[in-house]
Design an enzyme around this catalytic site. Structure first.
Site, PDB file in Angstrom:
ATOM      1  N   VAL A 157       9.431   5.940   5.565  1.00  0.00           N
ATOM      2  CA  VAL A 157       8.338   5.947   6.322  1.00  0.00           C
ATOM      3  C   VAL A 157       7.767   3.946   6.833  1.00  0.00           C
ATOM      4  O   VAL A 157       6.301   4.542   7.192  1.00  0.00           O
ATOM      5  CB  VAL A 157       7.425   5.967   4.642  1.00  0.00           C
ATOM      6  CG1 VAL A 157       7.535   8.323   4.794  1.00  0.00           C
ATOM      7  CG2 VAL A 157       7.134   6.305   3.623  1.00  0.00           C
ATOM      8  N   ALA A 158       8.410   3.774   7.031  1.00  0.00           N
ATOM      9  CA  ALA A 158       8.143   2.625   7.276  1.00  0.00           C
ATOM     10  C   ALA A 158       8.632   2.075   8.741  1.00  0.00           C
ATOM     11  O   ALA A 158       7.733   2.296   9.446  1.00  0.00           O
ATOM     12  CB  ALA A 158       9.574   1.683   6.437  1.00  0.00           C
ATOM     13  N   ARG A 159       9.498   1.824   9.685  1.00  0.00           N
ATOM     14  CA  ARG A 159      10.391   1.876  10.305  1.00  0.00           C
ATOM     15  C   ARG A 159      11.555   1.981  11.062  1.00  0.00           C
ATOM     16  O   ARG A 159      11.985   1.626  10.154  1.00  0.00           O
ATOM     17  CB  ARG A 159       9.801  -0.331  11.397  1.00  0.00           C
ATOM     18  CG  ARG A 159       7.969   0.373  11.397  1.00  0.00           C
ATOM     19  CD  ARG A 159       7.530   0.665  12.380  1.00  0.00           C
ATOM     20  NE  ARG A 159       6.491   0.767  12.965  1.00  0.00           N
ATOM     21  CZ  ARG A 159       4.929   0.825  12.587  1.00  0.00           C
ATOM     22  NH1 ARG A 159       5.258   2.481  11.375  1.00  0.00           N
ATOM     23  NH2 ARG A 159       4.192   0.635  12.595  1.00  0.00           N
ATOM     24  N   HIS A 177       6.411  10.458  12.918  1.00  0.00           N
ATOM     25  CA  HIS A 177       6.082   9.369  12.993  1.00  0.00           C
ATOM     26  C   HIS A 177       4.789  10.349  12.686  1.00  0.00           C
ATOM     27  O   HIS A 177       3.364   9.805  12.671  1.00  0.00           O
ATOM     28  CB  HIS A 177       5.936   8.707  13.848  1.00  0.00           C
ATOM     29  CG  HIS A 177       5.532   7.727  13.057  1.00  0.00           C
ATOM     30  ND1 HIS A 177       5.647   6.252  14.012  1.00  0.00           N
ATOM     31  CD2 HIS A 177       4.870   6.483  12.663  1.00  0.00           C
ATOM     32  CE1 HIS A 177       5.521   4.778  13.540  1.00  0.00           C
ATOM     33  NE2 HIS A 177       4.666   5.463  12.438  1.00  0.00           N
ATOM     34  N   ALA A 236       1.418   9.347   8.150  1.00  0.00           N
ATOM     35  CA  ALA A 236       0.028   9.083   8.210  1.00  0.00           C
ATOM     36  C   ALA A 236      -1.477   9.790   8.629  1.00  0.00           C
ATOM     37  O   ALA A 236      -2.329   8.820   8.277  1.00  0.00           O
ATOM     38  CB  ALA A 236      -0.539   7.703   8.554  1.00  0.00           C
ATOM     39  N   ASP A 283      10.318   9.517   8.809  1.00  0.00           N
ATOM     40  CA  ASP A 283       9.651  10.039   9.931  1.00  0.00           C
ATOM     41  C   ASP A 283       9.237   8.833  10.861  1.00  0.00           C
ATOM     42  O   ASP A 283       8.509   8.761  11.580  1.00  0.00           O
ATOM     43  CB  ASP A 283       8.280   9.510   8.842  1.00  0.00           C
ATOM     44  CG  ASP A 283       6.843   9.836   9.375  1.00  0.00           C
ATOM     45  OD1 ASP A 283       6.659  10.828   9.793  1.00  0.00           O
ATOM     46  OD2 ASP A 283       6.072   8.737   9.607  1.00  0.00           O
ATOM     47  N   THR A 288       0.902  -0.882  -0.161  1.00  0.00           N
ATOM     48  CA  THR A 288       0.023  -0.318  -0.131  1.00  0.00           C
ATOM     49  C   THR A 288       0.856   1.394   0.337  1.00  0.00           C
ATOM     50  O   THR A 288       1.085   1.882  -1.219  1.00  0.00           O
ATOM     51  CB  THR A 288      -0.886  -0.171   0.644  1.00  0.00           C
ATOM     52  OG1 THR A 288      -1.613  -1.253   1.031  1.00  0.00           O
ATOM     53  CG2 THR A 288      -2.268   1.547   1.711  1.00  0.00           C
ATOM     54  N   GLU A 292      11.038   6.493  19.768  1.00  0.00           N
ATOM     55  CA  GLU A 292      10.485   7.811  19.448  1.00  0.00           C
ATOM     56  C   GLU A 292       9.222   7.650  20.487  1.00  0.00           C
ATOM     57  O   GLU A 292       8.842   6.975  21.443  1.00  0.00           O
ATOM     58  CB  GLU A 292       8.906   7.240  18.473  1.00  0.00           C
ATOM     59  CG  GLU A 292      10.393   6.650  16.755  1.00  0.00           C
ATOM     60  CD  GLU A 292       9.182   6.328  15.735  1.00  0.00           C
ATOM     61  OE1 GLU A 292       7.343   6.660  16.045  1.00  0.00           O
ATOM     62  OE2 GLU A 292       9.174   5.794  14.759  1.00  0.00           O
TER      63      GLU A 292
HETATM   64  P1  NDP Z   1       1.788  -4.194   3.205  1.00  0.00           P
HETATM   65  O1  NDP Z   1       1.511  -5.359   3.242  1.00  0.00           O
HETATM   66  O2  NDP Z   1       0.777  -3.324   1.765  1.00  0.00           O
HETATM   67  O3  NDP Z   1       3.265  -3.842   2.128  1.00  0.00           O
HETATM   68  C1  NDP Z   1       4.547  -4.647   2.340  1.00  0.00           C
HETATM   69  C2  NDP Z   1       5.394  -4.655   0.946  1.00  0.00           C
HETATM   70  O4  NDP Z   1       6.665  -4.539   1.745  1.00  0.00           O
HETATM   71  C3  NDP Z   1       4.658  -5.733   0.543  1.00  0.00           C
HETATM   72  O5  NDP Z   1       5.059  -4.950  -1.486  1.00  0.00           O
HETATM   73  C4  NDP Z   1       5.753  -6.699   0.841  1.00  0.00           C
HETATM   74  O6  NDP Z   1       5.829  -7.434  -0.692  1.00  0.00           O
HETATM   75  C5  NDP Z   1       6.942  -5.901   0.808  1.00  0.00           C
HETATM   76  N1  NDP Z   1       7.958  -6.796   1.259  1.00  0.00           N
HETATM   77  C6  NDP Z   1       7.983  -7.361   2.175  1.00  0.00           C
HETATM   78  N2  NDP Z   1       9.510  -7.800   3.303  1.00  0.00           N
HETATM   79  C7  NDP Z   1      10.100  -7.062   2.074  1.00  0.00           C
HETATM   80  C8  NDP Z   1      11.406  -7.943   1.981  1.00  0.00           C
HETATM   81  N3  NDP Z   1      12.139  -8.464   3.012  1.00  0.00           N
HETATM   82  N4  NDP Z   1      11.886  -6.747   1.417  1.00  0.00           N
HETATM   83  C9  NDP Z   1      11.624  -6.237   0.058  1.00  0.00           C
HETATM   84  N5  NDP Z   1      10.059  -5.887   0.368  1.00  0.00           N
HETATM   85  C10 NDP Z   1       9.651  -6.567   1.857  1.00  0.00           C
HETATM   86  O7  NDP Z   1       1.910  -2.990   4.096  1.00  0.00           O
HETATM   87  P2  NDP Z   1       1.634  -1.454   3.771  1.00  0.00           P
HETATM   88  O8  NDP Z   1       2.229  -0.882   3.156  1.00  0.00           O
HETATM   89  O9  NDP Z   1       0.431  -1.269   4.301  1.00  0.00           O
HETATM   90  O10 NDP Z   1       3.168  -1.676   5.232  1.00  0.00           O
HETATM   91  C11 NDP Z   1       4.564  -1.024   4.827  1.00  0.00           C
HETATM   92  C12 NDP Z   1       5.232  -0.868   6.658  1.00  0.00           C
HETATM   93  O11 NDP Z   1       4.895   0.760   6.230  1.00  0.00           O
HETATM   94  C13 NDP Z   1       3.862  -1.231   7.808  1.00  0.00           C
HETATM   95  O12 NDP Z   1       4.051  -2.135   8.402  1.00  0.00           O
HETATM   96  C14 NDP Z   1       4.243   0.130   8.525  1.00  0.00           C
HETATM   97  O13 NDP Z   1       5.533  -0.414   9.759  1.00  0.00           O
HETATM   98  C15 NDP Z   1       4.414   0.893   8.318  1.00  0.00           C
HETATM   99  N6  NDP Z   1       3.477   1.762   8.210  1.00  0.00           N
HETATM  100  C16 NDP Z   1       4.316   3.287   8.462  1.00  0.00           C
HETATM  101  C17 NDP Z   1       3.237   4.117   7.705  1.00  0.00           C
HETATM  102  C18 NDP Z   1       4.299   6.336   8.844  1.00  0.00           C
HETATM  103  O14 NDP Z   1       2.678   6.659   9.556  1.00  0.00           O
HETATM  104  N7  NDP Z   1       4.794   6.441   8.609  1.00  0.00           N
HETATM  105  C19 NDP Z   1       1.679   4.446   7.966  1.00  0.00           C
HETATM  106  C20 NDP Z   1       1.764   2.866   7.550  1.00  0.00           C
HETATM  107  C21 NDP Z   1       2.364   1.619   7.575  1.00  0.00           C
HETATM  108  P3  NDP Z   1       6.424  -8.706  -1.057  1.00  0.00           P
HETATM  109  O15 NDP Z   1       5.355  -9.704  -0.077  1.00  0.00           O
HETATM  110  O16 NDP Z   1       6.325  -8.796  -2.002  1.00  0.00           O
HETATM  111  O17 NDP Z   1       7.905  -8.917  -0.308  1.00  0.00           O
HETATM  112  C1  7N6 Z   2      -1.026   6.422  12.559  1.00  0.00           C
HETATM  113  C2  7N6 Z   2      -0.325   4.808  11.126  1.00  0.00           C
HETATM  114  C3  7N6 Z   2       0.664   2.589  10.642  1.00  0.00           C
HETATM  115  O1  7N6 Z   2       1.814   1.014  10.821  1.00  0.00           O
HETATM  116  O2  7N6 Z   2       2.344   3.681  12.258  1.00  0.00           O
HETATM  117  C4  7N6 Z   2       1.728   3.904  11.075  1.00  0.00           C
HETATM  118  O3  7N6 Z   2      -0.421   1.941  10.231  1.00  0.00           O
HETATM  119  C5  7N6 Z   2       0.939   3.935  12.492  1.00  0.00           C
HETATM  120  C6  7N6 Z   2      -2.090   7.364  12.015  1.00  0.00           C
END
Ligand code: NDP
Ligand code: 7N6
Length: 308
Positions: free
Chosen positions: A224-226, A274, A277, A250, A145, A255
């Site tokens: 923007v991941a972790r 952070h 989103a 982010d 996503t 944190e």
């Molecule tokens: P999704 O599950 O939709 O997407 C995760 C993606 O990561 C998939 O495309 C997966 O593809 C890929 N992936 C998994 N493991 C690996 C790897 N070892 N190497 C490369 N690619 C990999 O999750 P979201 O996009 O919804 O969210 C991702 C993360 O972002 C969350 O888990 C969260 O930690 C963080 N996040 C942070 C936010 C913020 O506020 N900053 C907001 C929302 C999320 P494939 O299976 O093909 O590998």
């Molecule tokens: C809160 C989103 C997530 O993993 O870290 C984000 O979805 C928090 C608005």
């Protein structure tokens, strides 16, 4: 699972007003209550929360209002038969816009002008410094996503978008998809590397000294991941010794980012709390996900976003 109650835990307040979520759930066919601390839960209970509490294990269903559920004790829930769902699927627009906003600021130097504005200073950037995103390469690591939300916006701005995911399967707007084994090749010519993977055993420390040295010296890291997807000590060294040009961060290992962290100090580092989103519609997005699963449970269908 027969649901008799949905408990909205006070921790959701980290992302939205608790009462807004409760109001958005007014039409649920089960009673909605709020709870604080470590509430007593049992069979028939569902709880929506930002982070875990020991008592949640006794509920039938726990909904994490974040996409990243890395703080939740997945194995414990599986052993207890507690369903866990997450909130993936709703952050493509918010995080996509935030990531592109940061990249645009860095390329078009908006952060520099804003800093100068605070001192009422008419500042001219050196001729060589401003650039356009158009034509630059972006490597998006993780193409779910978040990754797609970033990739499709970058593609629309004319960037050359490549990406990395385990399956290697193609994604719209991404010219070439690499597998994790080819990460160095994927990032070698990128002006921006955006991290959008979950935090897992595989991704912890994914970007360390070797990867930061593999990036071009005019490249920017976007996280923007972790926080722990990046080796933060290596990142600090990379910034101090200019292996890379800067970053948009982010998420952090600790944190809130401690006040004495050197990461606050760099002109070419954008720190956001952070908040990538954050949106004033978050309660509606979470209510939609919860409503969908309540309806599915009543129809005896499998839940969406079930991770345990
Ligand atoms: P999704 O599950 O939709 O997407 C995760 C993606 O990561 C998939 O495309 C997966 O593809 C890929 N992936 C998994 N493991 C690996 C790897 N070892 N190497 C490369 N690619 C990999 O999750 P979201 O996009 O919804 O969210 C991702 C993360 O972002 C969350 O888990 C969260 O930690 C963080 N996040 C942070 C936010 C913020 O506020 N900053 C907001 C929302 C999320 P494939 O299976 O093909 O590998
Ligand atoms: C809160 C989103 C997530 O993993 O870290 C984000 O979805 C928090 C608005």
């Amino acid at each position: 699972m027969h649901l008799s109650r949905l408990v909205v835990h006070e921790s959701v307040g980290k992302a939205m007003p608790v009462e807004s979520l409760v109001e958005s759930l007014a039409d649920l066919p089960v009673p909605v209550e709020t709870a604080a601390g470590d509430p007593e839960l049992g069979p028939g209970d569902a709880v929506a929360a930002f982070g875990p509490r020991p008592g949640f294990r006794d509920a039938d269903w726990v909904h994490c209002i974040r996409a990243g559920y890395d703080e939740f004790p997945v194995a414990e829930y599986e052993a207890a038969g507690t369903a866990l769902t997450n909130s993936t699927g709703i952050h493509g627009t918010t995080v996509g816009e935030t990531a592109l906003g940061g990249m645009l600021a860095l390329a078009r130097r908006l952060h520099v002008y804003r800093d100068a504005q605070r001192e009422s200073r008419w500042h001219d950037e050196p001729y060589e410094t401003p650039f356009t995103l158009s034509g630059e390469r972006l490597c998006v690591v993780g193409l779910g996503t978040l990754g797609r939300g970033i990739a499709e916006r970058a593609d629309a701005l004319g960037m050359d978008v490549v990406g990395v995911r385990r399956s290697g399967e193609s994604v719209p707007g991404v010219r070439r998809v690499y597998r994790p084994d080819d990460l160095h090749e994927a990032i070698a010519d990128a002006r921006f590397v955006a991290l959008a993977t979950p935090l897992t055993d595989e991704t912890r420390g994914l970007i360390g000294e070797a990867e930061l040295r593999a990036m071009p010296d005019d490249a920017y890291l976007v996280n923007v991941a972790r926080g722990a997807v990046v080796d933060e000590e290596a990142l600090q060294q990379a910034l101090a010794e200019e292996w890379i040009a800067g970053a948009m961060l982010d998420t952090f290992v600790e944190e809130p980012l401690p006040a004495d962290s050197p990461l606050w100090e760099y002109d070419e580092v954008l720190v956001t709390p952070h908040s990538a989103a954050m949106t004033n519609r978050y309660h509606e997005d979470i209510a939609d996900l919860l409503r969908q699963n309540v309806e599915r449970l009543r129809a005896d269908e499998s839940m969406v976003n079930r991770v345990a």
